[in-house]
Design a protein around this motif. Structure first.
Motif, PDB file in Angstrom:
ATOM      1  N   SER A 153     -60.654  27.985  50.530  1.00 16.16           N
ATOM      2  CA  SER A 153     -60.472  26.559  50.794  1.00 16.16           C
ATOM      3  C   SER A 153     -59.020  26.155  50.543  1.00 16.16           C
ATOM      4  CB  SER A 153     -61.414  25.776  49.881  1.00 16.16           C
ATOM      5  OG  SER A 153     -61.123  24.421  49.953  1.00 16.16           O
ATOM      6  N   ASP A 154     -58.567  25.173  51.306  1.00 16.95           N
ATOM      7  CA  ASP A 154     -57.214  24.644  51.115  1.00 16.95           C
ATOM      8  C   ASP A 154     -57.205  23.449  50.166  1.00 16.95           C
ATOM      9  OD1 ASP A 154     -56.037  26.492  52.763  1.00 16.95           O
ATOM     10  OD2 ASP A 154     -56.305  25.265  54.566  1.00 16.95           O
ATOM     11  N   ALA A 155     -58.336  23.170  49.540  1.00 20.83           N
ATOM     12  CA  ALA A 155     -58.423  22.035  48.623  1.00 20.83           C
ATOM     13  C   ALA A 155     -57.569  22.296  47.388  1.00 20.83           C
ATOM     14  CB  ALA A 155     -59.871  21.798  48.212  1.00 20.83           C
ATOM     15  N   PRO A 156     -56.887  21.253  46.906  1.00 23.11           N
ATOM     16  CA  PRO A 156     -56.072  21.448  45.705  1.00 23.11           C
ATOM     17  C   PRO A 156     -56.946  21.715  44.490  1.00 23.11           C
ATOM     18  CG  PRO A 156     -56.148  19.126  46.297  1.00 23.11           C
ATOM     19  CD  PRO A 156     -56.841  19.892  47.398  1.00 23.11           C
ATOM     20  N   GLU A 157     -56.364  22.433  43.569  1.00 26.42           N
ATOM     21  CA  GLU A 157     -57.074  22.759  42.330  1.00 26.42           C
ATOM     22  C   GLU A 157     -57.296  21.470  41.523  1.00 26.42           C
ATOM     23  OE1 GLU A 157     -56.074  24.991  38.164  1.00 26.42           O
ATOM     24  OE2 GLU A 157     -55.176  25.776  39.991  1.00 26.42           O
ATOM     25  N   VAL A 158     -58.513  21.260  41.096  1.00 24.26           N
ATOM     26  CA  VAL A 158     -58.854  20.076  40.312  1.00 24.26           C
ATOM     27  C   VAL A 158     -58.858  20.458  38.838  1.00 24.26           C
ATOM     28  CG1 VAL A 158     -60.591  18.319  39.856  1.00 24.26           C
ATOM     29  CG2 VAL A 158     -60.241  19.143  42.192  1.00 24.26           C
ATOM     30  N   ARG A 159     -57.987  19.795  38.077  1.00 22.19           N
ATOM     31  CA  ARG A 159     -57.908  20.052  36.648  1.00 22.19           C
ATOM     32  C   ARG A 159     -58.546  18.899  35.886  1.00 22.19           C
ATOM     33  NH1 ARG A 159     -51.646  21.048  36.120  1.00 22.19           N
ATOM     34  NH2 ARG A 159     -51.647  19.844  38.013  1.00 22.19           N
ATOM     35  N   PRO A 160     -59.214  19.193  34.780  1.00 19.02           N
ATOM     36  CA  PRO A 160     -59.792  18.105  33.994  1.00 19.02           C
ATOM     37  C   PRO A 160     -58.690  17.242  33.382  1.00 19.02           C
ATOM     38  CG  PRO A 160     -59.998  20.183  32.824  1.00 19.02           C
ATOM     39  CD  PRO A 160     -59.457  20.502  34.194  1.00 19.02           C
ATOM     40  N   PRO A 161     -58.980  15.964  33.146  1.00 19.79           N
ATOM     41  CA  PRO A 161     -57.960  15.108  32.538  1.00 19.79           C
ATOM     42  C   PRO A 161     -57.585  15.600  31.145  1.00 19.79           C
ATOM     43  CG  PRO A 161     -60.013  13.897  32.946  1.00 19.79           C
ATOM     44  CD  PRO A 161     -60.206  15.295  33.427  1.00 19.79           C
ATOM     45  N   VAL A 162     -56.344  15.387  30.804  1.00 21.68           N
ATOM     46  CA  VAL A 162     -55.816  15.837  29.519  1.00 21.68           C
ATOM     47  C   VAL A 162     -55.494  14.613  28.670  1.00 21.68           C
ATOM     48  CG1 VAL A 162     -53.952  17.099  28.386  1.00 21.68           C
ATOM     49  CG2 VAL A 162     -54.828  17.883  30.587  1.00 21.68           C
ATOM     50  N   VAL A 163     -55.978  14.618  27.434  1.00 23.95           N
ATOM     51  CA  VAL A 163     -55.660  13.533  26.514  1.00 23.95           C
ATOM     52  C   VAL A 163     -54.439  13.956  25.716  1.00 23.95           C
ATOM     53  CG1 VAL A 163     -56.475  12.164  24.569  1.00 23.95           C
ATOM     54  CG2 VAL A 163     -58.078  12.843  26.370  1.00 23.95           C
ATOM     55  N   THR A 164     -53.367  13.181  25.852  1.00 18.78           N
ATOM     56  CA  THR A 164     -52.124  13.448  25.136  1.00 18.78           C
ATOM     57  C   THR A 164     -51.792  12.232  24.278  1.00 18.78           C
ATOM     58  OG1 THR A 164     -50.747  12.532  26.893  1.00 18.78           O
ATOM     59  CG2 THR A 164     -51.278  14.890  27.039  1.00 18.78           C
ATOM     60  N   PRO A 165     -50.907  12.393  23.312  1.00 17.21           N
ATOM     61  CA  PRO A 165     -50.508  11.230  22.503  1.00 17.21           C
ATOM     62  C   PRO A 165     -49.928  10.096  23.343  1.00 17.21           C
ATOM     63  CG  PRO A 165     -49.811  13.248  21.434  1.00 17.21           C
ATOM     64  CD  PRO A 165     -50.350  13.640  22.787  1.00 17.21           C
ATOM     65  N   VAL A 166     -49.183  10.426  24.391  1.00 17.93           N
ATOM     66  CA  VAL A 166     -48.606   9.391  25.258  1.00 17.93           C
ATOM     67  C   VAL A 166     -49.715   8.611  25.950  1.00 17.93           C
ATOM     68  CG1 VAL A 166     -47.212   8.997  27.323  1.00 17.93           C
ATOM     69  CG2 VAL A 166     -46.449  10.630  25.609  1.00 17.93           C
ATOM     70  N   ARG A 167     -50.730   9.290  26.418  1.00 16.63           N
ATOM     71  CA  ARG A 167     -51.834   8.616  27.088  1.00 16.63           C
ATOM     72  C   ARG A 167     -52.649   7.766  26.128  1.00 16.63           C
ATOM     73  NH1 ARG A 167     -53.928  12.675  31.816  1.00 16.63           N
ATOM     74  NH2 ARG A 167     -51.911  12.815  32.852  1.00 16.63           N
ATOM     75  N   VAL A 168     -52.726   8.166  24.883  1.00 16.01           N
ATOM     76  CA  VAL A 168     -53.408   7.352  23.871  1.00 16.01           C
ATOM     77  C   VAL A 168     -52.611   6.066  23.638  1.00 16.01           C
ATOM     78  CG1 VAL A 168     -54.090   7.234  21.442  1.00 16.01           C
ATOM     79  CG2 VAL A 168     -54.552   9.302  22.776  1.00 16.01           C
ATOM     80  N   VAL A 169     -51.295   6.166  23.567  1.00 20.10           N
ATOM     81  CA  VAL A 169     -50.448   4.980  23.401  1.00 20.10           C
ATOM     82  C   VAL A 169     -50.599   4.055  24.609  1.00 20.10           C
ATOM     83  CG1 VAL A 169     -48.055   4.163  23.250  1.00 20.10           C
ATOM     84  CG2 VAL A 169     -48.809   6.112  21.881  1.00 20.10           C
ATOM     85  N   ILE A 170     -50.645   4.621  25.805  1.00 26.38           N
ATOM     86  CA  ILE A 170     -50.844   3.821  27.013  1.00 26.38           C
ATOM     87  C   ILE A 170     -52.164   3.062  26.930  1.00 26.38           C
ATOM     88  CG2 ILE A 170     -51.301   3.961  29.495  1.00 26.38           C
ATOM     89  CD1 ILE A 170     -49.314   6.370  29.533  1.00 26.38           C
ATOM     90  N   ALA A 171     -53.213   3.747  26.541  1.00 32.32           N
ATOM     91  CA  ALA A 171     -54.527   3.102  26.434  1.00 32.32           C
ATOM     92  C   ALA A 171     -54.506   1.991  25.389  1.00 32.32           C
ATOM     93  CB  ALA A 171     -55.585   4.147  26.080  1.00 32.32           C
ATOM     94  N   LEU A 172     -53.853   2.209  24.264  1.00 37.43           N
ATOM     95  CA  LEU A 172     -53.773   1.175  23.234  1.00 37.43           C
ATOM     96  C   LEU A 172     -52.978  -0.037  23.712  1.00 37.43           C
ATOM     97  CD1 LEU A 172     -53.231   3.351  20.036  1.00 37.43           C
ATOM     98  CD2 LEU A 172     -55.302   2.120  20.736  1.00 37.43           C
TER      99      LEU A 172
END
Length: 83
Positions: A2-21
């Protein structure tokens, strides 16, 4: 294959936690009505209830801008500096 792009699970990083807060803080502040449902202290004759909410408009704008800039930086880092 398949030519479909590889799907990676979301990653929780400290930057993303700050964004959510940053994005969550205004909601928590406005939903916690008991903390600002009062008249005093007044600010230039405006009851606390009103100026507190208007202050959160400015704070929310600043936090959203910070979250957006952090998100852009995170995306550039994840995608190898493209864009």
């Amino acid at each position: 294959m398949s030519d479909a792009p590889e799907v990676r699970p979301p990653v929780v990083t400290p930057v993303r936690v700050v964004i959510a807060l940053c994005l969550l803080a205004p909601f928590v502040a406005m939903l916690w009505v008991g903390s600002y449902a009062k008249v005093d202290p007044e600010f230039i004759g405006i009851p606390f209830f009103y100026w507190y909410q208007m202050l959160w408009v400015l704070i929310s704008t600043a936090l959203t801008m910070i979250a957006y800039q952090l998100w852009r930086r995170d995306q550039r880092a994840r995608h190898g500096g493209a864009k």
